[in-house]
Scaffold this motif. Sequence first.
Motif, PDB file in Angstrom:
ATOM      1  N   ASP A 353       0.834  -1.089  -0.003  1.00 49.22           N
ATOM      2  CA  ASP A 353      -0.053   0.090   0.226  1.00 49.22           C
ATOM      3  C   ASP A 353       0.518   1.225   0.217  1.00 49.22           C
ATOM      4  OD1 ASP A 353      -2.118   1.286  -0.135  1.00 49.22           O
ATOM      5  OD2 ASP A 353      -2.167   1.444   2.221  1.00 49.22           O
ATOM      6  N   THR A 354       0.741   2.211  -0.891  1.00 51.82           N
ATOM      7  CA  THR A 354       0.980   3.683  -1.114  1.00 51.82           C
ATOM      8  C   THR A 354       0.978   3.868  -0.339  1.00 51.82           C
ATOM      9  OG1 THR A 354       1.429   3.094  -3.451  1.00 51.82           O
ATOM     10  CG2 THR A 354       2.297   5.485  -2.390  1.00 51.82           C
ATOM     11  N   ARG A 355       2.125   4.373   1.032  1.00 56.96           N
ATOM     12  CA  ARG A 355       1.871   5.771   1.742  1.00 56.96           C
ATOM     13  C   ARG A 355       2.153   6.627   1.747  1.00 56.96           C
ATOM     14  NH1 ARG A 355      -1.779   4.292   4.808  1.00 56.96           N
ATOM     15  NH2 ARG A 355      -1.859   4.672   6.291  1.00 56.96           N
ATOM     16  N   ARG A 356       3.079   7.279   1.342  1.00 59.66           N
ATOM     17  CA  ARG A 356       3.326   8.562   0.663  1.00 59.66           C
ATOM     18  C   ARG A 356       4.552   8.639  -0.077  1.00 59.66           C
ATOM     19  NH1 ARG A 356       7.498  11.034   4.133  1.00 59.66           N
ATOM     20  NH2 ARG A 356       8.826   8.724   5.810  1.00 59.66           N
ATOM     21  N   PHE A 357       4.178  10.002  -1.019  1.00 61.46           N
ATOM     22  CA  PHE A 357       5.655  10.360  -2.154  1.00 61.46           C
ATOM     23  C   PHE A 357       7.110  11.678  -1.259  1.00 61.46           C
ATOM     24  CE2 PHE A 357       1.891   9.314  -4.945  1.00 61.46           C
ATOM     25  CZ  PHE A 357       1.970   8.232  -5.249  1.00 61.46           C
ATOM     26  N   ILE A 358       7.908  11.238  -1.226  1.00 62.95           N
ATOM     27  CA  ILE A 358       9.235  12.049  -0.879  1.00 62.95           C
ATOM     28  C   ILE A 358       9.242  12.272  -1.992  1.00 62.95           C
ATOM     29  CG2 ILE A 358      10.754  11.544   0.364  1.00 62.95           C
ATOM     30  CD1 ILE A 358       9.876   8.944   1.628  1.00 62.95           C
ATOM     31  N   GLY A 359       9.735  13.772  -1.789  1.00 60.49           N
ATOM     32  CA  GLY A 359      10.470  14.580  -2.615  1.00 60.49           C
ATOM     33  C   GLY A 359      11.968  14.552  -2.154  1.00 60.49           C
ATOM     34  N   ASP A 360      12.831  15.444  -3.436  1.00 57.81           N
ATOM     35  CA  ASP A 360      13.824  15.636  -3.118  1.00 57.81           C
ATOM     36  C   ASP A 360      14.268  17.387  -2.714  1.00 57.81           C
ATOM     37  OD1 ASP A 360      13.961  17.584  -5.778  1.00 57.81           O
ATOM     38  OD2 ASP A 360      15.080  15.797  -6.364  1.00 57.81           O
ATOM     39  N   SER A 361      15.116  18.429  -2.803  1.00 57.71           N
ATOM     40  CA  SER A 361      15.225  19.980  -2.722  1.00 57.71           C
ATOM     41  C   SER A 361      14.357  20.740  -3.235  1.00 57.71           C
ATOM     42  CB  SER A 361      16.170  19.803  -2.331  1.00 57.71           C
ATOM     43  OG  SER A 361      17.592  20.114  -3.434  1.00 57.71           O
ATOM     44  N   ASP A 362      14.250  19.174  -5.147  1.00 57.79           N
ATOM     45  CA  ASP A 362      13.498  20.689  -6.176  1.00 57.79           C
ATOM     46  C   ASP A 362      12.156  20.888  -6.200  1.00 57.79           C
ATOM     47  OD1 ASP A 362      15.944  21.834  -5.826  1.00 57.79           O
ATOM     48  OD2 ASP A 362      16.838  19.748  -7.963  1.00 57.79           O
ATOM     49  N   GLY A 363      11.938  20.076  -5.144  1.00 55.44           N
ATOM     50  CA  GLY A 363      10.048  19.665  -5.280  1.00 55.44           C
ATOM     51  C   GLY A 363       9.959  18.178  -6.239  1.00 55.44           C
TER      52      GLY A 363
END
Length: 475
Positions: A353-363
């Motif tokens: 199950d997908t819980r969250r998307f994580i991004g880098d400093s550039d979004g």
Amino acid sequence: MGNPKAFLTIPRKEAGYRPVNDRIKDYGEVEQTLNPEDRRLQASRCMECGVPFCHWSCPLGNKQPEWQDRLYKNDIRGAYRLLTATDDFPEFTGRVCPALCEKGCVLNKEHEPVTIRENEAAIVERAFLEGVVEPRIPSTRTGKRVAVIGSGPAGLTCANRLNQHGHIVTVFEKNEATGGLLRFGIPDFKLNKSVIDRRVDILKQEGIEFRTGVEVGTDIPLSQITEEYDAVCIAIGAEVPRDLQVEGRGLHGVHFALELLQQQNRVNAGLEFPADIRISAKDKNVLVIGGGDTGSDCVGTANRQGARSVTQIEIMPMPPEGENPDTPWPYWPVVLKTSSSHLEGCTRRWLLDTRRFIGDSDGRVSEVEVEEIEWVNDAATGRKTIKRSGKTEKIKTELVLLALGFTNPRAEGLLEQAGVEIDARGNVKVNADMSTSVSGIFAAGDASTGASLVVRCIASGRQAAEGIHHYLSSK
């Protein structure tokens, strides 16, 4: 039945796919073809059962035993005539249908069904090659005018049937070319778009008018259409994608599957996109969320774009391989399906199950956090519910494709202007003859059923055409 023992002596033989290292370098169709003699032998395997479950399984009621016999006897004209008596576009279903007929084939009890889908495609291709397919221009016209809104498989079928009844048909398509998801959703490596163009050219010669780049409800108010036409068929599909509203959904690099597929099909057609809006998997770790056919299409497209890796995850458990006692013959078997795209390179995982998307400093997305789950029976409702394990992990990715299916028609303005009733699922509510709550307005395909198969859309288009024809004849 020309050879009553063929099913005992001739094994199933599929045409197979082009070599992986060859096909992932282009968008040409992946399926190969058998030579005519081998194809005739495959057709001879049909047992012409007393109860043809292939016919029972097919939403169109195709007469498979009859045209298999014609193919075996090398009567392509007769085979094509029988095939198109129930299926308006066998060149489409022969390529993209999951072949429900083969799952119902009696020989499938031994996992050796007749190659019905491939035989179907072979018949129509030989029919075109040998000049059997010719425009059938109606000898008389009724003077009744019908507007078909949408040129996907349901809309094309409805238009074709109504035109053959002698009505004057105009098809409105919001996109720059006809075909709907046949053109813009299904990748070229499964359905070359010249196949659509070839058939549409014939429909034009038969008298159907196509108006592309025109969105009814926006460019033209529906009231104008209902004034100018005696009946209207809404065949706009179900294009609203199911979303995943979790943390990080707005990060760059998270896209709906159809955004990728539509854009790549347009690129293949010669359209250019600026670099800032071009979706590309080149040198990226790609994560496809959703285990269905659309997800598989994303896998194949990502591999052709040069992805570094492709992973496909699914929230449901992995289906059993080979046989499933819960879905016995002749029903559709819920078993593990491995597509040509999966064979090109893909890591497949289930119960995540997908819980969250994580991004880098550039979004931009850089990781996706997933959690292992299991499905358990709810004693109160008797239904399966998710039980969370608390075990999470992060999957490295620079491109996420959401292939979670579709919900209901995208028709801002159109359905409101039509005033038709909508069912609980958000689809156009129709009666048995595909008429809606508004006199003279009908609906067909995914707009009335929700996202479904091409073969079911063709069947729905035929049903709507007969309902419209009866309506016009009774006026």
